[in-house]
Design an enzyme around this catalytic site. Sequence first.
Site: not given
Ligand code: C5P
Length: 231
Positions: A62-63
């Site tokens: 939910l951040k």
């Molecule tokens: O990039 P990926 O599809 O593996 O991302 C999975 C989750 O990681 C996303 O739902 C996002 O909340 C988190 N994420 C992140 N920072 C990023 C990319 C993804 O926290 N730069």
Amino acid sequence: MDTRDQIIVALDCDDRAGAERIVGQLGEECRFYKVGLELLTAAGPDFVTFLVAQGKEVFLDLKLFEIPNSVAGAVRAAGTLGVSMVTVHGMGGLGIMTAAVEAARAFPGLRILALTVVTSMTDEDLTDIGIGGSAAEQVLRLARLAGKAGCHGLIASPQDVAALRSALGADPLIVTPGVTLPGDSPAEHARPGTPRAAIAAGASHIVVGRTVTRAPDPAAAFRLVRAGLSR
Ligand code: C5P
């Protein structure tokens, strides 16, 4: 810990049918899913209840960054759905993190994780919003604050895990997104790492999204991630 309990698959889908398809493809092997704002908004909380009823653990991303009263209410609503993890922004300060932790007490399985610095942010991005120092310093500052608030763990990029473990000790959960398998395109992750490196550095869980969900064979990709953790 069974490696299956350490891998959280992010269901970043824009509809329930797509998410259910991935859950079906991954079957019994995947036990833990992350539901974020996109899927929650598109599919509604019923989808979370559906996952919990199937015996899956759910990380509801939910951040939260709101006034403490509203944060507490959202945490209670998440706890009622039966989720295992909820995220709150560390940048919101002690008040909202404490409110989240207090609200979670009524739900014994619910863990509050503080988000420090999103993995896509660089030192320059932090300067742009008026935060001096490096992303690594900001991560450590917010991690200490989260500990003071009683948060159960943190979200941190692969590059920050080792420093956090040595600063905070063995107790806090450290959940690490921004991981890709060797050879994957780093997408928009500014500080990517492999699942194996993240766990070796001290992460308790990794979050993996498109590497699994956009793979031609998601179950095979999941097995690759899992095999990487066992080596
Ligand atoms: O990039 P990926 O599809 O593996 O991302 C999975 C989750 O990681 C996303 O739902 C996002 O909340 C988190 N994420 C992140 N920072 C990023 C990319 C993804 O926290 N730069």
